[in-house]
Design an enzyme around this catalytic site. Structure first.
Site, PDB file in Angstrom:
ATOM      1  N   PRO A  23      -0.534 156.557  31.908  1.00  0.00           N
ATOM      2  CA  PRO A  23      -0.096 155.320  32.550  1.00  0.00           C
ATOM      3  C   PRO A  23      -1.005 154.122  32.311  1.00  0.00           C
ATOM      4  O   PRO A  23      -2.228 154.255  32.240  1.00  0.00           O
ATOM      5  CB  PRO A  23      -0.071 155.679  34.037  1.00  0.00           C
ATOM      6  CG  PRO A  23      -0.866 156.909  34.180  1.00  0.00           C
ATOM      7  CD  PRO A  23      -0.776 157.634  32.873  1.00  0.00           C
ATOM      8  N   ASN A  24      -0.342 152.987  32.178  1.00  0.00           N
ATOM      9  CA  ASN A  24      -0.976 151.664  32.050  1.00  0.00           C
ATOM     10  C   ASN A  24      -1.597 151.405  30.673  1.00  0.00           C
ATOM     11  O   ASN A  24      -2.041 150.292  30.408  1.00  0.00           O
ATOM     12  CB  ASN A  24      -2.040 151.430  33.153  1.00  0.00           C
ATOM     13  CG  ASN A  24      -1.426 151.519  34.528  1.00  0.00           C
ATOM     14  OD1 ASN A  24      -0.426 150.854  34.797  1.00  0.00           O
ATOM     15  ND2 ASN A  24      -1.972 152.352  35.402  1.00  0.00           N
ATOM     16  N   ARG A  31      -4.908 144.231  29.537  1.00  0.00           N
ATOM     17  CA  ARG A  31      -5.426 144.883  30.742  1.00  0.00           C
ATOM     18  C   ARG A  31      -6.955 144.985  30.697  1.00  0.00           C
ATOM     19  O   ARG A  31      -7.508 145.570  29.756  1.00  0.00           O
ATOM     20  CB  ARG A  31      -4.834 146.303  30.789  1.00  0.00           C
ATOM     21  CG  ARG A  31      -5.394 147.172  31.867  1.00  0.00           C
ATOM     22  CD  ARG A  31      -5.009 148.641  31.661  1.00  0.00           C
ATOM     23  NE  ARG A  31      -5.547 149.445  32.729  1.00  0.00           N
ATOM     24  CZ  ARG A  31      -5.736 150.743  32.664  1.00  0.00           C
ATOM     25  NH1 ARG A  31      -5.393 151.413  31.582  1.00  0.00           N
ATOM     26  NH2 ARG A  31      -6.250 151.397  33.688  1.00  0.00           N
ATOM     27  N   TYR A  36     -11.651 147.604  28.415  1.00  0.00           N
ATOM     28  CA  TYR A  36     -10.895 148.339  27.391  1.00  0.00           C
ATOM     29  C   TYR A  36     -10.796 147.618  26.050  1.00  0.00           C
ATOM     30  O   TYR A  36     -10.253 148.176  25.090  1.00  0.00           O
ATOM     31  CB  TYR A  36      -9.492 148.667  27.922  1.00  0.00           C
ATOM     32  CG  TYR A  36      -9.522 149.509  29.179  1.00  0.00           C
ATOM     33  CD1 TYR A  36     -10.075 150.788  29.161  1.00  0.00           C
ATOM     34  CD2 TYR A  36      -9.034 149.018  30.392  1.00  0.00           C
ATOM     35  CE1 TYR A  36     -10.136 151.558  30.309  1.00  0.00           C
ATOM     36  CE2 TYR A  36      -9.080 149.780  31.549  1.00  0.00           C
ATOM     37  CZ  TYR A  36      -9.630 151.045  31.509  1.00  0.00           C
ATOM     38  OH  TYR A  36      -9.686 151.805  32.644  1.00  0.00           O
ATOM     39  N   ASN A  87      -5.094 160.963  26.175  1.00  0.00           N
ATOM     40  CA  ASN A  87      -5.777 160.076  27.114  1.00  0.00           C
ATOM     41  C   ASN A  87      -4.898 160.072  28.363  1.00  0.00           C
ATOM     42  O   ASN A  87      -3.907 159.338  28.426  1.00  0.00           O
ATOM     43  CB  ASN A  87      -5.932 158.663  26.558  1.00  0.00           C
ATOM     44  CG  ASN A  87      -6.710 157.763  27.531  1.00  0.00           C
ATOM     45  OD1 ASN A  87      -6.907 158.141  28.688  1.00  0.00           O
ATOM     46  ND2 ASN A  87      -7.138 156.604  27.070  1.00  0.00           N
ATOM     47  N   ALA A  90      -5.293 157.470  34.398  1.00  0.00           N
ATOM     48  CA  ALA A  90      -5.663 157.790  35.788  1.00  0.00           C
ATOM     49  C   ALA A  90      -5.363 159.247  36.151  1.00  0.00           C
ATOM     50  O   ALA A  90      -6.023 159.816  37.041  1.00  0.00           O
ATOM     51  CB  ALA A  90      -4.946 156.843  36.737  1.00  0.00           C
ATOM     52  N   GLU A 111      -9.615 165.567  24.881  1.00  0.00           N
ATOM     53  CA  GLU A 111      -9.378 164.466  25.832  1.00  0.00           C
ATOM     54  C   GLU A 111     -10.158 163.229  25.373  1.00  0.00           C
ATOM     55  O   GLU A 111     -11.321 163.346  24.991  1.00  0.00           O
ATOM     56  CB  GLU A 111      -9.839 164.899  27.230  1.00  0.00           C
ATOM     57  CG  GLU A 111      -9.559 163.844  28.297  1.00  0.00           C
ATOM     58  CD  GLU A 111      -9.925 164.339  29.697  1.00  0.00           C
ATOM     59  OE1 GLU A 111      -9.428 165.403  30.122  1.00  0.00           O
ATOM     60  OE2 GLU A 111     -10.722 163.655  30.363  1.00  0.00           O
TER      61      GLU A 111
HETATM   62  C1  DQA Z   1      -9.141 155.554  30.851  1.00  0.00           C
HETATM   63  C2  DQA Z   1     -10.092 155.741  32.037  1.00  0.00           C
HETATM   64  C3  DQA Z   1      -9.331 156.057  33.311  1.00  0.00           C
HETATM   65  O1  DQA Z   1     -10.219 156.220  34.394  1.00  0.00           O
HETATM   66  C4  DQA Z   1      -8.377 154.926  33.635  1.00  0.00           C
HETATM   67  O2  DQA Z   1      -7.594 155.247  34.774  1.00  0.00           O
HETATM   68  C5  DQA Z   1      -7.518 154.526  32.497  1.00  0.00           C
HETATM   69  C6  DQA Z   1      -8.112 154.478  31.152  1.00  0.00           C
HETATM   70  C7  DQA Z   1      -9.894 155.151  29.567  1.00  0.00           C
HETATM   71  O3  DQA Z   1      -9.315 155.269  28.480  1.00  0.00           O
HETATM   72  O4  DQA Z   1     -11.041 154.690  29.633  1.00  0.00           O
HETATM   73  O5  DQA Z   1      -6.367 154.156  32.662  1.00  0.00           O
HETATM   74  O6  DQA Z   1      -8.488 156.781  30.586  1.00  0.00           O
END
Ligand code: DQA
Length: 155
Positions: A23-24, A31, A36, A87, A90, A111
Site C-alpha cells: 500500500p501507498n 509521497r 522515499y 515490499n 505498512a 523483503e
Molecule cells: C516502506 C517502509 C514502511 O514502514 C512504510 O509503511 C512504507 C514503505 C519502505 O519501503 O521504506 O510504506 O516499506
C-alpha cells in the site's frame, strides 16, 4: 534514481521473479520525498525489469493497496516464478496473513524497503514477514530493489 555499477553481475540460469509492492507505494514520487526520494514506482519498475534482463532474468512488477490482493499474487506466484521480491510497505509491521502466504508457497522471498525501517519510528522495527524471508534489504532508496534483484540472481 541513481545508477548502480553493473560490472560483474550475471545470472547463469534464467529465473523469473515477481516484485510485489504494498500500500501507498503507488504514490512514490510525491509521497514523503524526503524519506522515499523522487523516483516514481513506474521508474523503479523500469529499472528493475531492465536490471533483471541485463542479468539474464525476467521480472514482473505489481502493486496493490489491498492485503487480499497481495496474498492472491503470492499464491499465484507458485509454479510461475522462482523468486518473490516484496515490499509489503505498512503490512511489514503487522500482516500475519502475508507472512503465512509466503510460508505456504515455499518460494524464496526477499523483503525490500526503500527507507531504513530500523532507524525510524519504533513501530517500523517490528517486522512480522522478514522471519519467513531469506533476508531483508532496506535503506538504499530505490536501489534496495536493484540489490534485491542481484540477491535473487545469486540464489
Ligand atoms: C516502506 C517502509 C514502511 O514502514 C512504510 O509503511 C512504507 C514503505 C519502505 O519501503 O521504506 O510504506 O516499506
Amino acid at each position: 534514481m541513481s545508477k548502480m555499477p553493473t560490472k560483474g553481475w550475471k545470472c547463469n540460469m534464467s529465473k523469473r521473479i515477481i516484485v510485489i509492492n504494498g500500500p501507498n507505494l503507488n504514490l512514490l514520487g510525491t509521497r514523503e520525498k524526503d524519506i522515499y526520494g523522487a523516483s516514481t514506482l513506474s521508474e523503479i519498475a523500469s529499472a528493475v525489469t531492465e536490471e533483471a534482463k541485463r542479468i539474464g532474468m525476467e521480472a514482473d512488477f505489481v502493486q496493490s493497496n489491498h492485503e487480499g490482493e497481495i496474498i492472491d499474487k503470492i499464491h499465484e506466484a507458485k509454479g510461475r516464478y522462482d523468486v518473490i521480491i516484496i515490499n509489503p510497505a505498512a503490512y511489514t509491521h503487522y500482516s500475519i496473513a502475508i507472512r503465512d502466504a509466503i510460508k505456504a508457497v515455499e518460494l524464496p522471498c526477499i523483503e525490500v524497503h526503500m527507507s531504513n525501517i530500523h532507524s525510524r519510528e519504533d513501530f517500523r522495527s517490528k517486522c512480522v514477514i522478514a522471519p519467513v524471508c531469506l533476508g531483508q534489504i532496506c535503506g538504499f532508496g530505490a536501489n534496495s530493489y536493484i540489490l534485491a534483484v542481484r540477491a535473487a540472481a545469486l540464489l
